[in-house]
Design an enzyme around this catalytic site. Structure first.
Site, PDB file in Angstrom:
ATOM      1  N   SER A  45     -14.611 -29.350 -14.196  1.00  0.00           N
ATOM      2  CA  SER A  45     -13.955 -29.419 -15.514  1.00  0.00           C
ATOM      3  C   SER A  45     -14.587 -30.505 -16.383  1.00  0.00           C
ATOM      4  CB  SER A  45     -12.468 -29.752 -15.380  1.00  0.00           C
ATOM      5  OG  SER A  45     -11.856 -29.038 -14.372  1.00  0.00           O
ATOM      6  N   GLY A 213     -11.295 -25.569 -15.278  1.00  0.00           N
ATOM      7  CA  GLY A 213     -12.676 -25.373 -15.739  1.00  0.00           C
ATOM      8  C   GLY A 213     -12.943 -26.176 -16.997  1.00  0.00           C
ATOM      9  N   GLY A 215     -14.508 -27.312 -20.935  1.00  0.00           N
ATOM     10  CA  GLY A 215     -14.672 -26.847 -22.314  1.00  0.00           C
ATOM     11  C   GLY A 215     -13.419 -26.321 -22.971  1.00  0.00           C
ATOM     12  N   CYS A 242      -4.453 -25.610 -15.186  1.00  0.00           N
ATOM     13  CA  CYS A 242      -5.258 -26.305 -16.201  1.00  0.00           C
ATOM     14  C   CYS A 242      -5.962 -25.346 -17.167  1.00  0.00           C
ATOM     15  CB  CYS A 242      -6.207 -27.291 -15.535  1.00  0.00           C
ATOM     16  SG  CYS A 242      -6.443 -28.736 -16.595  1.00  0.00           S
ATOM     17  N   LEU A 243      -7.279 -25.095 -17.040  1.00  0.00           N
ATOM     18  CA  LEU A 243      -7.897 -24.117 -17.947  1.00  0.00           C
ATOM     19  C   LEU A 243      -7.216 -22.758 -17.764  1.00  0.00           C
ATOM     20  CD1 LEU A 243     -10.089 -23.432 -20.050  1.00  0.00           C
ATOM     21  CD2 LEU A 243     -11.646 -22.921 -18.179  1.00  0.00           C
ATOM     22  N   GLN A 246      -4.165 -22.626 -19.849  1.00  0.00           N
ATOM     23  CA  GLN A 246      -4.489 -22.458 -21.276  1.00  0.00           C
ATOM     24  C   GLN A 246      -4.913 -21.021 -21.557  1.00  0.00           C
ATOM     25  OE1 GLN A 246      -7.542 -25.434 -21.396  1.00  0.00           O
ATOM     26  NE2 GLN A 246      -6.098 -27.145 -21.452  1.00  0.00           N
ATOM     27  N   ASN A 282      -6.331 -33.767 -15.878  1.00  0.00           N
ATOM     28  CA  ASN A 282      -7.670 -33.841 -16.447  1.00  0.00           C
ATOM     29  C   ASN A 282      -7.777 -32.767 -17.504  1.00  0.00           C
ATOM     30  OD1 ASN A 282     -10.329 -33.790 -17.123  1.00  0.00           O
ATOM     31  ND2 ASN A 282     -11.022 -32.872 -15.190  1.00  0.00           N
ATOM     32  N   GLY A 284      -8.399 -32.076 -21.955  1.00  0.00           N
ATOM     33  CA  GLY A 284      -8.656 -32.551 -23.314  1.00  0.00           C
ATOM     34  C   GLY A 284      -8.075 -31.578 -24.340  1.00  0.00           C
ATOM     35  N   TYR A 285      -7.625 -30.424 -23.852  1.00  0.00           N
ATOM     36  CA  TYR A 285      -6.960 -29.422 -24.693  1.00  0.00           C
ATOM     37  C   TYR A 285      -5.554 -29.229 -24.137  1.00  0.00           C
ATOM     38  CZ  TYR A 285     -11.572 -28.320 -26.519  1.00  0.00           C
ATOM     39  OH  TYR A 285     -12.796 -28.410 -27.116  1.00  0.00           O
ATOM     40  N   HIS A 325      -2.506 -30.892 -12.202  1.00  0.00           N
ATOM     41  CA  HIS A 325      -3.217 -30.440 -10.993  1.00  0.00           C
ATOM     42  C   HIS A 325      -2.353 -30.603  -9.744  1.00  0.00           C
ATOM     43  CE1 HIS A 325      -7.211 -29.615 -12.659  1.00  0.00           C
ATOM     44  NE2 HIS A 325      -6.779 -30.422 -13.608  1.00  0.00           N
ATOM     45  N   GLU A 327      -2.886 -29.508  -6.890  1.00  0.00           N
ATOM     46  CA  GLU A 327      -3.708 -29.710  -5.683  1.00  0.00           C
ATOM     47  C   GLU A 327      -4.071 -31.185  -5.526  1.00  0.00           C
ATOM     48  OE1 GLU A 327      -4.805 -28.712  -8.493  1.00  0.00           O
ATOM     49  OE2 GLU A 327      -6.735 -29.632  -8.911  1.00  0.00           O
TER      50      GLU A 327
HETATM   51  N1  LIG Z   1      -9.312 -29.414 -15.787  1.00  0.00           N
HETATM   52  C1  LIG Z   1      -9.311 -28.398 -16.637  1.00  0.00           C
HETATM   53  O1  LIG Z   1      -9.177 -27.228 -16.274  1.00  0.00           O
HETATM   54  C2  LIG Z   1      -9.565 -28.715 -18.086  1.00  0.00           C
HETATM   55  C3  LIG Z   1      -9.305 -27.567 -19.030  1.00  0.00           C
HETATM   56  C4  LIG Z   1      -9.945 -27.752 -20.381  1.00  0.00           C
HETATM   57  N2  LIG Z   1     -11.376 -27.765 -20.266  1.00  0.00           N
HETATM   58  C5  LIG Z   1      -9.443 -29.029 -21.028  1.00  0.00           C
HETATM   59  O2  LIG Z   1     -10.166 -29.996 -21.114  1.00  0.00           O
HETATM   60  O3  LIG Z   1      -8.318 -29.107 -21.410  1.00  0.00           O
END
Ligand SMILES: NC(=O)CC[C@H](N)C(=O)O
Length: 350
Positions: A45, A213, A215, A242-243, A246, A282, A284-285, A325, A327
């Protein structure tokens, strides 16, 4: 060797270079984790991001390569105050400095990380370069606009037979190894690339899972995947982290937004129902909570400090996901119930 951190706002920080001797660029972000440095830097990520460790002492215990979250270091660069860079020992016998050289990841030490983190908290995540010369580039690339998932997703289908009858279609958008490990305790996994031929799948599966993941979740390269989630969610369980969370929100008509400086650390308090869980983050979105109004999804968990959406679920169907997370790796095990929820959703006993 002198090395420079050059920021988009014109600021320069001078430090000592270690790791790979080339230069790098990316979005500068910070983590407040005090431990788990190897798990953190190998989390896919982080592709496209230069990571500041806010905790001053890093790599002050040996590398244990078994704790890697993927096959290599994924951060674009590393910024530390006091890294024990040449410390060697542990099973691998490799020091942090040597390990970063092998992984071709530049790092800079001796930086006043406290002032840098304060700057980012004031002005938001910022683009930057780590260079061996104190010379600004012509342009600061927005690495979050890149198709980062294509860099980290598995290239070929892989079957992970864990001996369980239930099977999950695991869509690798940049997974951490620990997520694969946790899910394999419940089901066997069909692990497929993010751009798989989803509408021509011939094998059987009981549920879909989308992990973490890098971005922007709204990136155009992920649209076929979002369309697949949209279609399948009416007929089978869909879960994500996480990703993955989203992407599920976007598929269901919600929106995501870039946060000012994100959440990265292992002690974020999240309120779910009437309980608080200390969780690993972790991101950023984030999912825009208001955008879920009028959709089939509802918010069921929020970050205590800033109200960020941290868990969503479908109002009627077994579709649910978390922004944090569960995990851990690194992080506390407060929220491992998430994996039990997946188990019961698949009709398995806990
Ligand atoms: N750890 C992730 O899956 C991060 C998801 C997405 N890339 C974000 O920064 O928000």
């Amino acid at each position: 060797m002198k090395r420079y951190l050059l920021l988009e706002d014109g600021t320069t920080y001078e430090g000592t270079g270690y790791g790979y001797e080339g230069e790098t660029n990316g979005e500068i972000v910070f983590t407040t984790s005090m431990s788990g440095y190897l798990e953190t830097i190998t989390d896919p990520s982080y592709a496209g991001e230069i990571l500041i460790f806010a905790f001053p002492e890093i790599a002050n215990y040996p590398l244990n390569l078994e704790h890697m979250e993927s096959s290599k270091v994924q951060v674009a660069g590393i910024i530390t105050k006091d890294a024990h860079a040449i410390f060697s020992g542990g099973e691998s016998g490799t020091g942090f400095n040597e390990f970063l050289k092998q992984n071709m990841v530049p790092a800079i030490d001796g930086i006043d990380t406290r002032s840098l983190v304060e700057k980012i908290r004031e002005s938001g995540a910022i683009k930057g370069y780590i260079r061996n010369k104190n010379e600004f580039p012509d342009k600061f690339e927005d690495t979050m606009d890149l198709d980062l998932v294509s860099r980290v997703s598995i290239k070929k289908y892989k079957y992970y037979n864990s001996g369980h009858k239930k099977e999950i279609l695991f869509i690798d958008v940049g997974t951490k190894n620990s997520l694969i490990k946790r899910l394999s305790e419940t089901a066997s996994l069909h692990i497929v690339p993010y751009n798989y031929d989803f509408f021509n799948i011939k094998f059987h599966y009981d549920a879909i899972f989308i992990p973490n993941g890098p971005g922007n979740p709204d990136h155009s390269s992920l649209e076929p995947l979002r369309a697949f989630i949209r279609e399948k969610s009416s007929s089978m369980p869909v879960m994500g982290v996480c990703l993955g969370n989203q992407l599920i929100a976007l598929s269901m008509g919600g929106k995501t937004e870039k946060m000012k400086y994100g959440h990265r650390g292992i002690n974020h308090a999240v309120l779910i129902g009437n309980r608080v869980y200390i969780t690993s983050h972790n991101h950023g979105y984030a999912v825009n909570g208001d955008s879920l109004k009028g959709t089939c999804m509802e918010i069921c968990g929020t970050d205590i400090n800033d109200g960020t959406v941290e868990m969503i679920k479908h109002r009627e169907l077994p579709v649910f996901s978390v922004q944090f997370h569960p995990e851990a790796y690194p992080g506390p095990y407060d929220s491992t119930w998430f994996f039990n929820d997946i188990k019961t959703t698949l009709g398995e006993k806990i």
